[in-house]
Design a protein around this motif. Sequence first.
Motif, short mmCIF file in Angstrom:
data_model
loop_
_atom_site.label_atom_id
_atom_site.label_comp_id
_atom_site.label_asym_id
_atom_site.label_seq_id
_atom_site.Cartn_x
_atom_site.Cartn_y
_atom_site.Cartn_z
N THR A 72 0.85 -1.19 0.00
CA THR A 72 0.00 0.00 0.00
C THR A 72 0.89 1.25 0.00
O THR A 72 2.08 1.17 0.29
N ARG A 73 0.26 2.39 -0.30
CA ARG A 73 1.02 3.64 -0.40
C ARG A 73 0.54 4.73 0.54
O ARG A 73 1.14 5.79 0.60
N HIS A 74 -0.55 4.47 1.31
CA HIS A 74 -1.05 5.51 2.22
C HIS A 74 -1.44 4.88 3.55
O HIS A 74 -2.17 3.87 3.57
N MET A 75 -0.98 5.44 4.64
CA MET A 75 -1.25 4.93 6.00
C MET A 75 -1.81 6.10 6.83
O MET A 75 -1.34 7.24 6.73
N ARG A 76 -2.82 5.81 7.67
CA ARG A 76 -3.46 6.85 8.48
C ARG A 76 -3.93 6.26 9.80
O ARG A 76 -4.49 5.17 9.83
N VAL A 77 -3.71 7.01 10.90
CA VAL A 77 -4.20 6.63 12.23
C VAL A 77 -4.80 7.87 12.87
O VAL A 77 -4.17 8.93 12.88
N ALA A 78 -6.04 7.75 13.39
CA ALA A 78 -6.70 8.82 14.14
C ALA A 78 -6.95 8.32 15.56
O ALA A 78 -7.59 7.26 15.75
N PHE A 79 -6.47 9.04 16.55
CA PHE A 79 -6.57 8.62 17.95
C PHE A 79 -7.23 9.74 18.75
O PHE A 79 -6.74 10.87 18.78
N THR A 80 -8.36 9.41 19.40
CA THR A 80 -9.10 10.37 20.23
C THR A 80 -8.90 10.00 21.69
O THR A 80 -9.02 8.81 22.04
N PHE A 81 -8.64 10.97 22.55
CA PHE A 81 -8.43 10.70 23.97
C PHE A 81 -8.94 11.86 24.81
O PHE A 81 -9.06 12.99 24.33
N ASP A 82 -9.26 11.55 26.08
CA ASP A 82 -9.67 12.56 27.06
C ASP A 82 -8.51 12.88 27.97
O ASP A 82 -7.75 11.98 28.36
N LEU A 83 -8.38 14.16 28.32
CA LEU A 83 -7.31 14.59 29.21
C LEU A 83 -7.88 15.67 30.12
O LEU A 83 -8.20 16.77 29.65
N GLU A 84 -8.03 15.32 31.42
CA GLU A 84 -8.55 16.28 32.40
C GLU A 84 -9.86 16.90 31.92
O GLU A 84 -10.02 18.12 31.83
N ASP A 85 -10.84 16.02 31.56
CA ASP A 85 -12.19 16.42 31.14
C ASP A 85 -12.22 17.19 29.83
O ASP A 85 -13.20 17.88 29.52
N THR A 86 -11.15 17.12 29.05
CA THR A 86 -11.10 17.77 27.74
C THR A 86 -10.78 16.70 26.69
O THR A 86 -9.92 15.84 26.93
N ARG A 87 -11.48 16.75 25.56
CA ARG A 87 -11.28 15.72 24.53
C ARG A 87 -10.41 16.27 23.40
O ARG A 87 -10.63 17.40 22.91
N TYR A 88 -9.43 15.46 23.00
CA TYR A 88 -8.50 15.82 21.92
C TYR A 88 -8.51 14.72 20.86
O TYR A 88 -8.90 13.56 21.13
N ARG A 89 -8.03 15.07 19.67
CA ARG A 89 -7.88 14.07 18.60
C ARG A 89 -6.58 14.37 17.85
O ARG A 89 -6.29 15.52 17.52
N VAL A 90 -5.80 13.30 17.59
CA VAL A 90 -4.56 13.39 16.81
C VAL A 90 -4.73 12.53 15.57
O VAL A 90 -5.13 11.37 15.66
N VAL A 91 -4.43 13.12 14.40
CA VAL A 91 -4.51 12.38 13.12
C VAL A 91 -3.14 12.46 12.47
O VAL A 91 -2.65 13.54 12.16
N ARG A 92 -2.50 11.30 12.30
CA ARG A 92 -1.19 11.24 11.66
C ARG A 92 -1.29 10.34 10.42
O ARG A 92 -1.90 9.26 10.48
N SER A 93 -0.68 10.76 9.32
CA SER A 93 -0.73 9.99 8.08
C SER A 93 0.64 9.98 7.42
O SER A 93 1.49 10.83 7.69
N PHE A 94 0.83 9.00 6.52
CA PHE A 94 2.09 8.84 5.80
C PHE A 94 1.77 8.29 4.42
O PHE A 94 0.96 7.35 4.29
N SER A 95 2.38 8.85 3.38
CA SER A 95 2.13 8.42 2.00
C SER A 95 3.44 8.20 1.28
O SER A 95 4.45 8.87 1.56
#
Length: 1019
Positions: A72-95
């Motif tokens: 394959t030629r494209h990779m993607r991971v999206a990770f959502t997490f809570d931190l001290e009652d606040t929600r964040y999301r990190v999206v990292r990709s590689f092509s």
Amino acid sequence: MVPVRLELKNFLSYGTEAPPLEFDHFDVACLSGGNGEGKSALLDAMTWAVWGAARKSSGRRKPDEELIRIGTRHMRVAFTFDLEDTRYRVVRSFSRSETGKTTSSDLEFQLRDAAGEGYRPLTGATQRETQARIEDTLGLDYDTFINSAFLLQGRSDEFTQKRPSQRKEILTRILNLGRYEALEDEARDHWREAKERQQRAAAEVERLETALEDVPDWEEERAAVQADIKAQTEALSDLRDREKALTQKRANLEATAREAESIRESVASLDDRIEEHRDEIEALTARIEEAEALLEDRTAIEEAYDEHQSLVAERDALEDTRERHRTLRQKLDDMSSSLQERRNDVERRLERLRAERAGIEESLDDCRETLAQRAEVETRLRRAQAARQQVPERKRVRRRRDRLEQQKAEAREAIVGARQQLRGEIETLRAQIEEEAEALERREQIEARIDALRSKQETRAALDERMAEIEDDGTARSQAVQEQAGQLEALRDEREREVEELRRFREADGDVCPTCGTELTDAHREEAEATLRSHIDELDTAIESARAQLDEEKERRAELRRTYRQLQDKREALDDVGEALATAQEQKRALEETAEALAAHREKAERLDQRLTEGRYAESARRQWQACKQRLAETEVDAEAFEALQNRAAQFDRYADRLGEIERAAARREELAQKRDERDEKIEQLRTALDENRVAEDVQEDMEDLRAKIDALEFDPDRFQEIRERLQALSDVPDRHNALVNAQENRDEWMEQRARIQERIEDAEGEKKELEERLAECESALEDKREVVAEQEDVSEQVEAEEEALNDLQQRLGKLDAQLKQAAADQEALEAARKERQDAAADRQRYKHLRAAFGKNGIPSLIIEETLPDIEERANRILDRLTDGRMHVRLDTLKEKKSGGTKETLEIIITDEHGAPRPYETYSGGESFRVNFALRVALAQLLAERSGVRVRTLVIDEGFGTQDEAGIERLVEAIQAIREDFAKILVITHLERLKRAFPVRIEVEKDPSVGSTFELVGA
């Protein structure tokens, strides 16, 4: 940090059909599946999304390329997490590009808005900036996470096996003590700033004190300069009055000189005018004489003029006839040229048609040759078609053999790569061993450096004490100088008052004493003057004594300043002794740890060397290489015969095209024969027209008409030439005739004009005589001009010199006023600089204490000391549950040195059921895992409860295969006991007996076509 949702695409074994993993459905879960099916890949996806690092890629040169799913030629991971009652999301990709030569990556960091309807971006301008924001938000990096809350497969003993200094660094990050390092840096910056302020203030104090030393001299000099200015002004006024009178006298003489010069110019102008009038009379006389001569020859001139006019008329008529004759002749020449050009064009067309016929004949010959090759081409085409049908089967055999060759080469590369990797590890270990051995050789040098730095530290303290004494003494000396300068100024003021009193007494008129009011007799006057002069002499003596004392005090103060600067230079050279000593002590401690690690590295190098010698590496690749070699021997391919067959088949298209060319040549032959006949007909027509002179017949008729018209014109060239020659002989006749007419009209006027000019000459000579008489009077008046000019210039030079002297005095007075004004400002600045120096010294001492407090041996060390008993208690509570109280762990921060004394460390001491400490290496795999598990869980609990950002997640991916049934049961009990400390606990295993202990499971399976997937069971 608590995970909420994980989405991944083409990450390791996961493809595009992997479902999202929702963490909200469980608190404790077991992640299960077979070996290599993708359990740990889910955890790697979380760490890669957040930190860009994973267990499989950590430390690699191109980690992202090793994580993307093969093919394959494209990779993607999206990770959502809570931190001290606040929600964040990190999206990292590689092509990766289609060719694989270029790659690209992207990173997004998002925050859920307050309404919960979407996310707003926190992404920075660059990926580096975005990564820094993520780590600042979490408050920890990848290494801290995997050494505490993340027990990765194969790395459970990472904290235990680290050096003591590295363990302390991990504790520092877990306890979020990095802020003290920032505070230490800030305190160091403030200390340096205060040091620079103190140095600048001290230099300013010294500069200002030096600048104020000459103030009394400036004031005395100002009084003297003011007196000189007064005297100089009076002398200059007298000189200016004298200069004014002389200047006026010189101006009058200059006016007379200008008048004389003007008269001379007027006389010269009259001379020039008289000369011009005489020249005009001479010219008029010549004209009159010439006019009278022309009038005498009047008859001959008029006859010649009439003949000239008749010849001009005849010449003009002949020129018109000649012009028409020339025009007709030119047309005849042009028609002749046109006729020849048209004959040439016909000849060129004839040559072109003959060349075209020759080309057509050559093409017909080519067609005949091509048609003769038909039989041979058809035969070769049938043979190429047969070879073309045999090539596909031969290619299939060839591809099978190429694949075997490629597999064999890949196996060979794997074997060589494994050998090179093993050699690289050995070389790395040997280099590390050499570095560690070389480092140990510097131990004595570092110890000697520590002793020398301690000696310098004592010297610096002595210098500080001595500089403080000199600074106090210098302050006292500066105050004494100021007091002495004040006394000297007071004495000078008193002397000026006495001198003024003596002057007023001498100038006093009358019989009353101006000082005491009594009768002013001669005796009283002498007595009073003697008293005042005596007092002035006493004041002069006191002033001289005070000036000598002031110079002595200044010299002593200057000597103190020189001594202080020398000591300050020595002290500044020792400013960094404390930091250098701490660095040297840290280097010594690191060398002691290096000595402990050297033996382990040597043992590991020997084991790897033995594997390399015995060839115990890349066994799967060796088996693959042997199998490929055997199958290649069974598949034979005749390369030369296959190449010949391919060449013959490749000729099919060429022969088919050649046969088509032959068919087209047969049709073209008839067409070429027809074109040849057409060219023959046109050639015959053109040749006949040239032979019978039937080219451009209309042009030939026009030429005959022009010849008839030329003959009809009667133009006589000889008569025309005769007239031209006669007119040339009479060329001056028109001018003589005009001169005759002019003489008849103007002779009388010229004679009257000559008489008027003679009168003007007489008037000009009378005016010249009057001017010469006035010039004589002016020259008489200018006889004494030289003496007046010399006297005036001499006085002007004196005035200029006096003005320059006065200007110098005024400039000096202005400079003295400016210096005294600046001195008053400098006195105020001196007080401010002294206060700034004192404040900077206090700030410097204050920030020095803060540096020590925020340093690693200050507050952070105390916090770690206070935290270690808590870690011991937590770890022993878990270890007691896991071993029935047979094992305990202790964390020691001090270690005795062989040379005596102690050093700071962070040692892990493990005791067995008898209370005896044993080395970590002597425990079995199951026992060492329990110790590692207890310590790592204790660290994870500490991370979950720390101030600031808490990481309330525990992941265990290690070690259960080393435990028996009882050990597994105790581990499960320990996990259940600590579940209240964490919001999420994940346990990764492939053991059925352990899976049954957890009601919620994430079961992972791997499909050969779509990749790994999972299912949440029991939630």
